[in-house]
Design an enzyme around this catalytic site. Structure first.
Site: not given
Length: 222
Positions: A159, A85, A163
């Site tokens: 995220c 996250c 990510c």
């Protein structure tokens, strides 16, 4: 500014322990580099410096375990899941807590954040404690290349574009509200949602969950 000299003895002892654990897998220089780069990362954003050597040792160990898997130095690798996250302070930490509690060592889970916070979300810690899962000893941390490459499944929770994308890795995106700034009563539904999702993921991995984590009204450890 953290003065590394204050922690030199503790880091030396940590390095001895890591050498004993990984000496048959890696050169001593690699072990030294992973420990000290982990220390530098935490030192750069730490508000409390007392536990920096311990955090560096724990994260250094995780990174070395990941590298060992990537390089095929683990005889019987277990399924490995990475929860990501933004701040690694709430959602991904709760998912990690549930996973470790339910997997009972049959699979490995790690967590990380694109912009790690300085501390865990206290409401997340509190609601997990209500169901008998203690995440208070965890700590926000980044993800690293070897940890990403060692994962079989990467679960992202907000995220966004930061990510990482790695070919061959299974990705899952969980749309879950960010508990940052929320009171305990508002984080409980988020916790329960994460618990259900983690249970389902373990089932998909072929790991039978026969003793699910309880709820506040029916705690696991009652």
């Amino acid at each position: 500014m953290v003065d590394i000299a204050e922690h030199s003895d503790a880091l030396d002892r940590a390095e001895v322990r890591l050498r004993e654990e990984f000496a048959t897998m890696f050169e001593l220089e690699t072990i030294h580099r992973f420990l000290h780069s982990s220390y530098d990362d935490f030192a750069a954003r730490a508000s409390v410096t007392l536990y920096l050597p311990l955090l560096a040792e724990r994260f250094g160990r995780q990174r070395l375990q990941a590298l060992a898997k990537v390089e095929g130095k683990v005889a019987k690798p277990r399924p490995t899941v990475l929860f990501l996250c933004t701040h690694n302070a709430g959602r991904s930490q709760m998912a990690l807590g549930f996973f470790e509690e339910l997997a009972l060592g049959r699979a490995v889970a790690w967590s990380g954040g694109s912009v790690p916070s300085g501390q865990l979300n206290p409401s997340a810690v509190a609601v997990m404690s209500e169901v008998g899962v203690d995440i208070s000893r965890e700590y926000p941390k980044p993800w690293t290349d070897e940890i990403i490459r060692a994962a079989d499944v990467i679960v992202t929770m907000g995220c966004g574009d930061t990510c990482p994308l790695v070919p061959g890795v299974r990705y899952m995106e969980w749309i879950i509200e960010d508990p940052a700034g929320l009171e305990v009563e508002d984080v409980r539904p988020i916790r329960d949602d994460i618990g259900r999702r983690v249970t389902g993921l373990l089932t998909e991995l072929g790991i039978d969950v026969t003793d699910p984590v309880g709820t506040p009204s029916s705690p696991r450890n009652a």
